[in-house]
Enzyme design. Structure first.
Site, short mmCIF file in Angstrom:
data_model
loop_
_atom_site.label_atom_id
_atom_site.label_comp_id
_atom_site.label_asym_id
_atom_site.label_seq_id
_atom_site.Cartn_x
_atom_site.Cartn_y
_atom_site.Cartn_z
N TYR A 59 0.71 -1.32 0.06
CA TYR A 59 -0.03 -0.03 -0.10
C TYR A 59 0.88 1.32 -0.12
O TYR A 59 0.44 2.24 -0.65
CB TYR A 59 -1.04 -0.13 1.05
CG TYR A 59 -2.03 -1.03 1.05
CD1 TYR A 59 -1.90 -2.35 1.55
CD2 TYR A 59 -3.09 -0.85 0.18
CE1 TYR A 59 -2.98 -3.26 1.28
CE2 TYR A 59 -4.19 -1.70 -0.25
CZ TYR A 59 -3.93 -3.13 0.33
OH TYR A 59 -4.94 -3.82 0.02
N HIS A 114 -14.64 0.73 -0.37
CA HIS A 114 -13.41 -0.19 -0.08
C HIS A 114 -12.22 0.59 0.45
O HIS A 114 -11.29 -0.07 0.62
CB HIS A 114 -12.72 -0.77 -1.53
CG HIS A 114 -13.83 -2.01 -2.02
ND1 HIS A 114 -13.63 -2.47 -3.36
CD2 HIS A 114 -15.03 -2.50 -1.57
CE1 HIS A 114 -14.81 -3.48 -3.38
NE2 HIS A 114 -15.34 -3.47 -2.30
N THR A 182 -15.66 -1.98 -13.99
CA THR A 182 -15.61 -3.00 -13.25
C THR A 182 -16.00 -4.24 -13.86
O THR A 182 -16.89 -4.38 -14.64
CB THR A 182 -16.37 -2.63 -11.74
OG1 THR A 182 -16.27 -3.54 -10.92
CG2 THR A 182 -17.89 -2.54 -12.40
N SER A 183 -15.50 -5.23 -13.23
CA SER A 183 -15.46 -6.58 -14.04
C SER A 183 -16.65 -7.36 -13.44
O SER A 183 -16.85 -8.50 -14.26
CB SER A 183 -14.19 -7.45 -13.83
OG SER A 183 -14.04 -7.67 -12.42
N LEU A 209 -14.82 -1.51 -20.84
CA LEU A 209 -13.86 -1.55 -21.88
C LEU A 209 -14.67 -3.00 -22.68
O LEU A 209 -14.61 -2.93 -24.02
CB LEU A 209 -12.35 -1.91 -21.78
CG LEU A 209 -11.34 -1.95 -22.69
CD1 LEU A 209 -11.58 -0.44 -23.33
CD2 LEU A 209 -10.14 -2.43 -22.19
N ALA A 226 -13.23 4.05 -20.89
CA ALA A 226 -14.14 5.21 -20.06
C ALA A 226 -13.78 6.64 -20.50
O ALA A 226 -14.73 7.41 -20.51
CB ALA A 226 -13.76 5.00 -18.60
#
Ligand code: APR
Length: 241
Positions: A59, A114, A182-183, A209, A226
């Site tokens: 991180y 998140h 987002t997938s 995409l 995007a």
């Protein structure tokens, strides 16, 4: 495309794909973060307990990236901020992303479900704190003064995302739900479109995409980067006012 009856409420869900053209890695694309590191090592509480230095390094590296000046909001982030300014109804952006690109683009009504890279949380005080430097074992909590208690303010797998009550209420009330970049792999976010369809009042659009796992649940799927699809979509919405 059917426009929501203006000024209907709009909820926008974003994922890593909206920040890709700003230079930030996604997770599951070719060469993405989960191709570089094991999720269980750096994005789980067990991984943090096992090797806190590895997790802090992961991180710290991503936090430092945001501060380099090379990572800027792209036209997709800017278009969502424009939508919030110019749409007569509420626009809520719910992001899975932990970068600060929506804020820097001007979005205000924003939930980081998140968590956020630019915050840490003391495991004693349990309060998020703005934080831009690296976190090490020696980092002191400014509130309780203890060392070694500052963890990334990130929701790891197995932990509960933030502000879920507020998110679910917004999904049930909205007239338009837009999912961007987002997938559709990770819940609860991957289940938002089903909640919207269940409520039965919103038009659901995916801008990605390529079609996500949940694409079949959307009324409309527009594929492409995007930085192109989001400004065009926002311009179309505002032109319909
Ligand atoms: N424009 C639009 N979409 C894009 C672009 C782009 N330029 N580049 C990639 N995408 C799409 C990909 O096709 C993919 O569907 O963005 C999506 C990124 O998917 P993931 O990498 O799985 O990221 P995301 O869906 O945000 O992951 C959700 O998983 O690991 C956890 O906590 C992490 O928040 C993350 C969550």
């Amino acid at each position: 495309m059917s426009h929501p009856s203006a000024p209907g409420r709009i909820v926008v869900l974003t994922g890593a794909g909206i920040s890709k053209e700003s230079g930030l890695d996604t997770f599951r694309d070719q060469g993405g973060l989960w191709a570089q590191m094991r999720v269980e090592d750096v994005a789980s509480i067990e991984g943090y307990r096992r090797d806190p230095d590895l997790v802090q390094h992961f991180y710290n590296t991503r936090r430092r990236e945001l501060g380099t000046g090379r990572v800027e909001p792209n036209p997709a982030h800017l278009a969502l901020a424009r939508l919030e300014r110019e749409w007569p109804g509420e626009v809520l952006v719910v992001t899975q992303n932990v970068d600060d690109l929506h804020e820097r683009a001007g979005s205000v009504n924003l939930i980081h479900m998140h968590g956020e890279l630019l915050k840490v949380r003391c495991e004693r005080c349990d309060r998020p704190l703005p934080w831009r430097e690296d976190v090490t074992r020696a980092s002191l909590c400014p509130d309780c003064g203890r060392a070694g208690t500052l963890r990334p303010h990130i929701v790891w797998f197995g932990e509960v995302p933030f502000e879920m009550d507020r998110i679910i209420a917004a999904l049930e009330r909205c007239a338009l739900f837009v999912s961007i970049g987002t997938s559709g792999h990770v819940y609860p976010a991957a289940g938002f479109v089903a909640a919207v369809r269940q409520a039965g009042r919103a038009h659901a659009v995916e801008l990605n995409l390529e079609p996500s796992r949940g694409a079949s649940l959307f009324h409309e799927v527009r594929t492409g980067p995007a930085s192109e699809t989001v400004p065009a979509f926002v311009a179309g919405l505002l032109a319909g006012l």
